[in-house]
Write a protein that holds these residues in place. Sequence first.
Motif, short mmCIF file in Angstrom:
data_model
loop_
_atom_site.label_atom_id
_atom_site.label_comp_id
_atom_site.label_asym_id
_atom_site.label_seq_id
_atom_site.Cartn_x
_atom_site.Cartn_y
_atom_site.Cartn_z
N TRP A 182 0.84 -1.19 0.00
CA TRP A 182 0.00 0.00 0.00
C TRP A 182 0.88 1.24 0.00
O TRP A 182 1.79 1.35 0.83
N THR A 188 -5.20 3.12 10.46
CA THR A 188 -5.41 1.90 11.24
C THR A 188 -5.68 0.76 10.27
O THR A 188 -6.47 0.90 9.33
N MET A 189 -5.01 -0.35 10.51
CA MET A 189 -5.21 -1.57 9.72
C MET A 189 -5.54 -2.68 10.70
O MET A 189 -4.96 -2.74 11.79
N ASN A 190 -6.47 -3.57 10.32
CA ASN A 190 -6.85 -4.64 11.23
C ASN A 190 -7.27 -5.89 10.49
O ASN A 190 -7.48 -5.87 9.28
N THR A 191 -7.41 -6.96 11.24
CA THR A 191 -7.86 -8.26 10.71
C THR A 191 -9.13 -8.70 11.42
O THR A 191 -9.36 -9.89 11.63
N VAL A 223 3.53 -4.36 9.65
CA VAL A 223 3.66 -3.34 8.61
C VAL A 223 5.13 -2.93 8.56
O VAL A 223 5.74 -2.65 9.61
N ARG A 283 -4.53 -5.49 15.24
CA ARG A 283 -4.78 -4.13 14.75
C ARG A 283 -3.53 -3.29 15.01
O ARG A 283 -2.93 -3.38 16.08
N THR A 309 -2.00 0.87 14.42
CA THR A 309 -2.24 2.25 14.05
C THR A 309 -0.87 2.92 13.98
O THR A 309 -0.04 2.74 14.88
N ILE A 360 2.61 -4.92 4.03
CA ILE A 360 1.76 -5.44 5.10
C ILE A 360 1.76 -6.96 5.01
O ILE A 360 1.58 -7.52 3.93
#
Length: 183
Positions: free
Chosen positions: A114, A123-126, A143, A169, A171, A182
Motif C-alpha cells: 500500500w 489503522t489496519m486490522n484483521t 507493517v 490491529r 495504528t 503489510i
Amino acid sequence: SESPQRPRRPLANLGVLAFNDDAVAGSVFSSTISFGVRAGVRYLIVVDGFNAEQGNVQFQWRMDPPPANDHFASPLDIAGTAGVSVGFNWGGTREPGEPNHAFNPGNASVWLRWTAPVSGAVTMNTANSVSTLNALMDTVLGVYTGESVGALTLVATNDNLSSSSSRSRVTFNAIGGTTYRIV
C-alpha cells in the motif's frame, strides 16, 4: 538377496511442526493441523485417540497451492484511504529471511503493498478474519517499509488486540507517497 533395512530414527530426533486436539466444528470433535511443506521432504504424521480411545479413523489431507501474494516479491496491491481486502492464506508459506511478525514466526503469511496517498494516522486490522473452522482466526499483523524481505524496517506490529481478542490491529502515522508492506 535381502533388501537392506532402513535405519530406524529414534522418536526423540523428530521435531513437531503442528499438533491439535479437539478442533470443534459444531458438535463434532476432530483434530485439524496446517503447516508449510517443502518439496522432497518426508513428513511423519501421527493420529491417536484421546485417552487411548479406539475406533475407525478417517484421515483427510489437502495441499493448497500458495496464494498469489504468498511472497514479498508478489504482494497484493491495495490503494486508497480506506477499503477492505478479502483473500486467504491457505497454502501460504514463510519465506527465507522473513522476519517474525509480532515476535511470532508464523508459517502462512501473505503480503500486501500500500502506498499512502496522503500523510496521516492509519489503522489496519484483521477484525473479520475467519479460520477454516468458521471461528474467528488468530492473526498476526506486521507493517514494514523496505524493498526486500531481508531488509525490512518495522513500522508497526500486533498479535492479539487484548487477552480476549485474537485479532490484530495496528495504528501508525503514514507518510504520503511511502510504500508500506503489510503481512
